[in-house]
Each structure stands twice: as C-alpha cells, then as structure tokens.
Motif scaffolding. Structure first.
Motif, PDB file in Angstrom:
ATOM      1  N   GLY A  86       0.870  -1.372   0.000  1.00 57.92           N
ATOM      2  CA  GLY A  86       0.050   0.006  -0.140  1.00 57.92           C
ATOM      3  C   GLY A  86       0.852   1.312   0.151  1.00 57.92           C
ATOM      4  N   GLU A  87       2.042   1.122   0.435  1.00 59.91           N
ATOM      5  CA  GLU A  87       3.054   2.424   0.470  1.00 59.91           C
ATOM      6  C   GLU A  87       3.375   2.790  -0.996  1.00 59.91           C
ATOM      7  OE1 GLU A  87       5.685  -1.141   1.215  1.00 59.91           O
ATOM      8  OE2 GLU A  87       3.650  -0.700   1.540  1.00 59.91           O
ATOM      9  N   TYR A  88       2.958   2.142  -2.099  1.00 59.99           N
ATOM     10  CA  TYR A  88       3.321   2.490  -3.433  1.00 59.99           C
ATOM     11  C   TYR A  88       2.087   3.031  -4.212  1.00 59.99           C
ATOM     12  CZ  TYR A  88       7.685   0.003  -2.606  1.00 59.99           C
ATOM     13  OH  TYR A  88       8.646  -0.518  -1.858  1.00 59.99           O
ATOM     14  N   ALA A  89       1.048   3.175  -3.158  1.00 63.76           N
ATOM     15  CA  ALA A  89      -0.155   4.029  -3.735  1.00 63.76           C
ATOM     16  C   ALA A  89       0.175   5.614  -3.666  1.00 63.76           C
ATOM     17  CB  ALA A  89      -1.175   3.576  -3.028  1.00 63.76           C
ATOM     18  N   ALA A  90       0.195   6.116  -4.843  1.00 59.23           N
ATOM     19  CA  ALA A  90       0.365   7.475  -4.963  1.00 59.23           C
ATOM     20  C   ALA A  90      -1.092   8.122  -5.045  1.00 59.23           C
ATOM     21  CB  ALA A  90       0.952   7.890  -6.118  1.00 59.23           C
ATOM     22  N   SER A  91      -1.148   9.695  -4.958  1.00 57.81           N
ATOM     23  CA  SER A  91      -2.122  10.121  -4.974  1.00 57.81           C
ATOM     24  C   SER A  91      -3.170  10.055  -6.407  1.00 57.81           C
ATOM     25  CB  SER A  91      -2.070  11.793  -4.952  1.00 57.81           C
ATOM     26  OG  SER A  91      -1.387  11.995  -3.855  1.00 57.81           O
ATOM     27  N   GLY A  92      -4.443   9.921  -6.279  1.00 61.53           N
ATOM     28  CA  GLY A  92      -5.339   9.549  -7.443  1.00 61.53           C
ATOM     29  C   GLY A  92      -5.055  10.699  -8.252  1.00 61.53           C
ATOM     30  N   THR A 119     -13.248   9.180 -11.925  1.00 55.56           N
ATOM     31  CA  THR A 119     -12.787  10.580 -11.739  1.00 55.56           C
ATOM     32  C   THR A 119     -11.624  10.705 -11.105  1.00 55.56           C
ATOM     33  OG1 THR A 119     -14.096  10.419  -9.371  1.00 55.56           O
ATOM     34  CG2 THR A 119     -15.271  11.553 -11.479  1.00 55.56           C
ATOM     35  N   ASP A 120     -11.075   9.554 -10.357  1.00 58.84           N
ATOM     36  CA  ASP A 120      -9.790   9.585  -9.674  1.00 58.84           C
ATOM     37  C   ASP A 120      -9.142   8.223  -9.885  1.00 58.84           C
ATOM     38  OD1 ASP A 120      -9.404  12.018  -7.723  1.00 58.84           O
ATOM     39  OD2 ASP A 120     -11.346  11.452  -7.181  1.00 58.84           O
ATOM     40  N   ALA A 121      -8.105   8.149 -10.921  1.00 60.29           N
ATOM     41  CA  ALA A 121      -7.459   7.061 -11.451  1.00 60.29           C
ATOM     42  C   ALA A 121      -6.469   6.535 -10.273  1.00 60.29           C
ATOM     43  CB  ALA A 121      -6.722   7.151 -12.332  1.00 60.29           C
ATOM     44  N   LEU A 122      -6.530   5.454  -9.876  1.00 62.70           N
ATOM     45  CA  LEU A 122      -5.583   4.605  -8.869  1.00 62.70           C
ATOM     46  C   LEU A 122      -4.175   4.881  -9.302  1.00 62.70           C
ATOM     47  CD1 LEU A 122      -4.994   2.909  -6.148  1.00 62.70           C
ATOM     48  CD2 LEU A 122      -5.371   0.919  -7.477  1.00 62.70           C
ATOM     49  N   HIS A 123      -3.442   5.228  -8.694  1.00 61.07           N
ATOM     50  CA  HIS A 123      -1.919   5.432  -9.311  1.00 61.07           C
ATOM     51  C   HIS A 123      -0.825   4.537  -8.234  1.00 61.07           C
ATOM     52  CE1 HIS A 123       1.656   8.341 -10.420  1.00 61.07           C
ATOM     53  NE2 HIS A 123       1.739   7.172 -10.936  1.00 61.07           N
ATOM     54  N   VAL A 124      -0.442   3.460  -8.864  1.00 62.50           N
ATOM     55  CA  VAL A 124       0.746   2.603  -8.439  1.00 62.50           C
ATOM     56  C   VAL A 124       2.081   3.244  -9.055  1.00 62.50           C
ATOM     57  CG1 VAL A 124       1.333   0.318  -7.811  1.00 62.50           C
ATOM     58  CG2 VAL A 124      -0.855   0.834  -7.932  1.00 62.50           C
ATOM     59  N   ARG A 125       2.855   3.704  -7.992  1.00 55.93           N
ATOM     60  CA  ARG A 125       4.065   4.280  -8.480  1.00 55.93           C
ATOM     61  C   ARG A 125       5.079   3.645  -7.792  1.00 55.93           C
ATOM     62  NH1 ARG A 125       7.274   8.783  -7.170  1.00 55.93           N
ATOM     63  NH2 ARG A 125       8.104   9.936  -8.905  1.00 55.93           N
ATOM     64  N   ASP A 146     -25.422  -6.796  -9.861  1.00 58.67           N
ATOM     65  CA  ASP A 146     -26.290  -5.629 -10.385  1.00 58.67           C
ATOM     66  C   ASP A 146     -25.564  -4.376 -10.012  1.00 58.67           C
ATOM     67  OD1 ASP A 146     -26.782  -5.856  -7.654  1.00 58.67           O
ATOM     68  OD2 ASP A 146     -28.661  -5.110  -7.619  1.00 58.67           O
ATOM     69  N   ARG A 147     -24.368  -4.578  -9.376  1.00 59.36           N
ATOM     70  CA  ARG A 147     -23.541  -3.029  -9.315  1.00 59.36           C
ATOM     71  C   ARG A 147     -22.678  -2.775 -10.125  1.00 59.36           C
ATOM     72  NH1 ARG A 147     -23.665  -2.792  -3.361  1.00 59.36           N
ATOM     73  NH2 ARG A 147     -22.232  -1.039  -3.600  1.00 59.36           N
ATOM     74  N   ARG A 148     -22.642  -1.378 -10.617  1.00 66.72           N
ATOM     75  CA  ARG A 148     -21.571  -1.096 -11.574  1.00 66.72           C
ATOM     76  C   ARG A 148     -20.464  -0.182 -11.227  1.00 66.72           C
ATOM     77  NH1 ARG A 148     -19.771  -0.153 -15.164  1.00 66.72           N
ATOM     78  NH2 ARG A 148     -20.145   1.482 -16.597  1.00 66.72           N
ATOM     79  N   ALA A 149     -19.285  -0.430 -11.989  1.00 59.31           N
ATOM     80  CA  ALA A 149     -18.114   0.322 -11.398  1.00 59.31           C
ATOM     81  C   ALA A 149     -17.202   0.548 -12.672  1.00 59.31           C
ATOM     82  CB  ALA A 149     -17.515  -0.397 -10.666  1.00 59.31           C
ATOM     83  N   ASP A 150     -16.769   1.769 -12.896  1.00 56.05           N
ATOM     84  CA  ASP A 150     -15.589   2.155 -13.723  1.00 56.05           C
ATOM     85  C   ASP A 150     -14.440   2.595 -13.273  1.00 56.05           C
ATOM     86  OD1 ASP A 150     -17.784   2.059 -15.916  1.00 56.05           O
ATOM     87  OD2 ASP A 150     -18.395   4.275 -15.604  1.00 56.05           O
ATOM     88  N   ALA A 151     -13.162   2.142 -13.701  1.00 58.66           N
ATOM     89  CA  ALA A 151     -11.992   2.577 -13.165  1.00 58.66           C
ATOM     90  C   ALA A 151     -10.968   2.605 -13.983  1.00 58.66           C
ATOM     91  CB  ALA A 151     -11.694   1.343 -12.230  1.00 58.66           C
ATOM     92  N   HIS A 152      -9.863   3.486 -13.672  1.00 58.05           N
ATOM     93  CA  HIS A 152      -8.701   3.522 -14.494  1.00 58.05           C
ATOM     94  C   HIS A 152      -7.644   3.696 -13.388  1.00 58.05           C
ATOM     95  CE1 HIS A 152      -6.648   5.101 -18.198  1.00 58.05           C
ATOM     96  NE2 HIS A 152      -5.767   5.582 -17.447  1.00 58.05           N
ATOM     97  N   ILE A 153      -6.701   2.888 -13.929  1.00 59.21           N
ATOM     98  CA  ILE A 153      -5.553   2.291 -12.955  1.00 59.21           C
ATOM     99  C   ILE A 153      -4.401   2.614 -13.735  1.00 59.21           C
ATOM    100  CG2 ILE A 153      -4.330   0.512 -11.950  1.00 59.21           C
ATOM    101  CD1 ILE A 153      -7.132  -1.029 -11.566  1.00 59.21           C
ATOM    102  N   VAL A 154      -3.217   3.419 -13.180  1.00 58.13           N
ATOM    103  CA  VAL A 154      -2.143   3.708 -13.768  1.00 58.13           C
ATOM    104  C   VAL A 154      -0.992   3.102 -12.926  1.00 58.13           C
ATOM    105  CG1 VAL A 154      -0.520   5.337 -14.314  1.00 58.13           C
ATOM    106  CG2 VAL A 154      -2.916   5.925 -14.541  1.00 58.13           C
ATOM    107  N   ILE A 155      -0.079   2.017 -13.502  1.00 59.05           N
ATOM    108  CA  ILE A 155       0.930   1.349 -12.946  1.00 59.05           C
ATOM    109  C   ILE A 155       2.123   2.164 -13.504  1.00 59.05           C
ATOM    110  CG2 ILE A 155       2.091  -0.813 -12.235  1.00 59.05           C
ATOM    111  CD1 ILE A 155      -0.790  -2.023 -12.713  1.00 59.05           C
ATOM    112  N   GLU A 156       2.960   2.567 -12.824  1.00 59.21           N
ATOM    113  CA  GLU A 156       4.205   3.353 -13.402  1.00 59.21           C
ATOM    114  C   GLU A 156       5.395   2.704 -12.342  1.00 59.21           C
ATOM    115  OE1 GLU A 156       5.735   8.067 -14.013  1.00 59.21           O
ATOM    116  OE2 GLU A 156       4.354   7.479 -12.532  1.00 59.21           O
ATOM    117  N   ALA A 157       6.296   2.406 -13.200  1.00 56.89           N
ATOM    118  CA  ALA A 157       7.533   2.048 -12.780  1.00 56.89           C
ATOM    119  C   ALA A 157       8.642   2.887 -13.410  1.00 56.89           C
ATOM    120  CB  ALA A 157       8.009   0.635 -13.224  1.00 56.89           C
TER     121      ALA A 157
END
Length: 401
Positions: A86-92, A119-125, A146-157
């Motif tokens: 979890g320490e590698y999760a940067a700001s959305g 609206t806020d992409a998860l950023h793993v850095r 029946d639950r919906r979700a949209d997501a954008h995830i950025v993984i940056e090395a």
C-alpha cells in the motif's frame, strides 16, 4: 458521479469517430481490419453501442456487455484494497493529471466509458531505482452482480526500478476497467491480472503499456471466472532494446465467455517480444476468444518476435476461436512468427500414461496440468502459483465428476 467528457491529452490522441466497420452499410467504405489503424476517442458517444458486426466485437456477446456501454452513475460496484504494498499507492489522478493519459488511447466504447467514469484513477508508482521484493497485491472485489463500476488504474515503474503488481478480481460486478502501464527506461515490471469472478460477473478491460529503452514488461492475464470477461492487452515496445513478454491462461466452463485481444507493437530497434496464451475449455457453450496482433514497425530493426495460442478442448459443446495476425514493415529483423492450435487430448500421451498403470481419468488430469502449468510457473510468485494450481485441480474435478 460522471467525469468530464474531455481528456487532458485528447487533442493529441483523439482520432474522431466510431469504428468504420459499424458504418459500412451506410458509408460504403472498407472497414478497419488492422489493430494499428483503429480509431480512438475518450468520448463514448464517438463509438456508439457495438452491434457485433464490428471487427473488434464480432466474437463477443455484446448484449451481455451492454451494461458497460454507459457510464456508471454511482460507481460503487467494486471495492479496492491493497493487501500488500500500500505504500506504493500515490495520489489519485484526475483527468489532466500526469501521467494519466500519457500512454492510454481508448479504442472502444468500454474503454472510453471507464476513462470518463473514473474521476480519480488509482496510481501505483514504483520509485526510481527501487527494487520491490514482495508483490504489490491489489484486491478488487465486486459487491454484487447488479452493481456497476468504472475504473482507470495507472501502474508506473520509474527508471531502473523493479516490481511485481498483482490485480486480483473476485466477487461479482459489472466492471469497465482501464489499466495504463508505464515502464520507464531500464525498469523491470511484472503485471498480473487475475480474474476469479463469480459466474455472473461482467468485466471488460483495456490494458495499454509503453516500455522504454532497455526496459522489460512481463504481463499476465489469468481468467478462471466470470460470465463474460474480456481483457485486451496492448503493449508498445517503444525504446531501443525493450522487451515484452505477454502470457495468458484461461479455463472456460459451461456458459462462460473468456476473451483476450492482444496487440504487441515493436516500435523501437532491437526489441524482443514473446506472446503465449493457453486455454482449456469444458462444458456446453464454453467459449474462449484469442486474437493476437503483432506489428513490427518500419524502425523496429533487429526485432525478434513470436506469438502463439494453444487451446485444449476437454468436452463436447465448447468452442475456441483463435486468430493470429502479423504485420512486418521492415525486412531487417532477427525473426518473427506466429502459431495457433486447438485440439483435444493427445491420444499418444494418454496411451503412454495408461500403459504405465495410470488410470484414464488420472492420465487426463496429468495432461491438462502439464499443459497449463507452463504458464503458471512463469509467474514467479509461489503463493499465487499454488492458488492457481489448486483452482485448476478444482476445475478438473468438476469435469470428471
């Protein structure tokens, strides 16, 4: 809450309208057939709703994916938790926040929906020159069919770093997802996406990656569960000496549709790529789709590339579609090739094992395990390998029951 309909990099990325294949009858022009020529847009309206006649949708049960063609209103269908790292999760990252959009190009409606709905992409850095010993494990748990979700995830090395990131999907949801992967120069990154959804889950994902000079990406798609699961990876080997290894494993049961449309673009010189997807199918209407596109660009001299798909059909009523494609724009390469094979048990293998006192049921189990374990062992994550082998054993127990 819906996001703005404009992307920060839309001006440089957008290539106007809907896939021409959908307008063939009215417009009268030839549909786009190659992956590199597909249009892209961050606006879902530019694509419209797929009909199933478009080149990138004709093997997909579009009616079952229809909930993902519009932006999620509540966007509360999937819970995201860092099990480790979890320490590698940067700001959305909101639309307009770098590096979101540096690599990603939405090339179908579900990708555009996921872009706008997140609206806020998860950023793993991964910080520069840091080597992360243990896998970073992100649990994505669906909260209901029946639950919906949209997501954008950025993984940056970042430059000269090394890490493994595992995205593990369980539960049930209607989930449109983008995964943007950026591998900076000299970095080594492994990304594993595991789909162990419940049988009523619907999941469409676009994974897009760019690999820098002398950098390496290993990318795995492992699909064992879900009603309809469509995970499409696209990797650009942009820098000189970059390497991409794309591996996939699927096990489709009765009524399941598991799909991957893979694109590997050799753009820089002296790049190396290897694509290997394997699948097993059992049960009435079990369906897998693999479409592999490799483009060796005009500047990709010294390229070494190979792609293959192998499928093992275990019962009547199951179907595997496998379509490899290769485009080469330069003659100065080390090698390039592709292969595809779909078949049933090898009678000689079964005879060999049975001749040594092994029962037919056990012989079949050993053949399937040997076929699929090849991909599992490439993960290099002992705990996950054990979990997946146990899942394969469970699937085999059902087919022999």
């Amino acid at each position: 809450m819906a996001a703005s309909t404009t992307a920060p990099s839309e001006a440089q990325h957008t290539n106007a309208h809907i896939d021409p294949a959908a307008q063939v009858a009215d417009a009268g022009f030839v549909p786009v057939q190659t992956r590199s020529e597909r249009p892209h847009s961050f606006d879902p309206a530019d694509f419209g709703s797929p009909t199933g006649r478009e080149v990138n949708w004709k093997h997909t049960p579009v009616a079952q994916l229809a909930p993902l063609f519009t932006i999620a209103t509540a966007n509360d269908g999937v819970d995201v938790t860092f099990v480790s790292g979890g320490e590698y999760a940067a700001s959305g990252l909101k639309a307009g926040d770098a590096p979101r959009g540096e690599v990603f190009l939405a090339e179908d409606v579900t990708a555009a929906v996921a872009w706008q709905g997140s609206t806020d992409a998860l950023h793993v850095r991964i910080p520069r020159e840091e080597e992360v010993a243990e896998p970073i494990l992100v649990a994505l748990t669906g909260l209901g069919s029946d639950r919906r979700a949209d997501a954008h995830i950025v993984i940056e090395a970042l430059e000269h770093s090394a890490a493994t990131v595992v995205l593990q999907h369980k539960g049930s949801a209607q989930y449109a997802q983008n995964v943007e992967i950026i591998v900076r120069d000299g970095a080594k990154l492994t990304v594993v996406s595991v789909q162990q959804w419940d049988d009523d889950a619907v999941h469409a994902a676009a994974h897009q990656a760019r690999v820098g000079a002398d950098a390496t990406l290993k990318h795995f798609v492992v699909s064992f569960g879900g009603g309809v699961v469509r995970v499409n990876p696209s990797v650009e080997l942009a820098g000189s000496g970059s390497e991409g290894y794309l591996y996939g494993l699927s096990y489709a049961d009765a009524g399941q549709h598991l799909e991957s449309q893979v694109y590997l673009h050799h753009k820089g010189p002296h790049t190396k790529g290897d694509v290997l997807y394997k699948g097993a199918l059992q049960g009435q209407s079990a369906h897998s789709v693999w479409i592999g596109d490799v483009l060796i660009g005009a500047d990709a001299t010294g390229t070494d590339s190979y792609e293959a798909n192998r499928n093992l059909v275990l019962t009547e009523g199951a179907r595997a579609d496998s379509i490899p494609n290769l485009e080469i724009e330069t003659g100065d390469i080390l090698g390039a090739g592709h292969a595809s094979a779909t078949g049933r048990f090898d009678d000689e293998q079964l005879f060999y094992l049975q001749a040594r006192g092994i029962t037919e049921e056990e012989a079949r189990r050993l053949v399937v395990l040997g076929f699929l374990t090849d991909i599992v062992q490439r993960l290099g994550i002992p705990a996950l390998e054990t979990e997946l082998l146990a899942a394969i054993e469970t699937e085999l127990a059902e087919v022999s029951a």
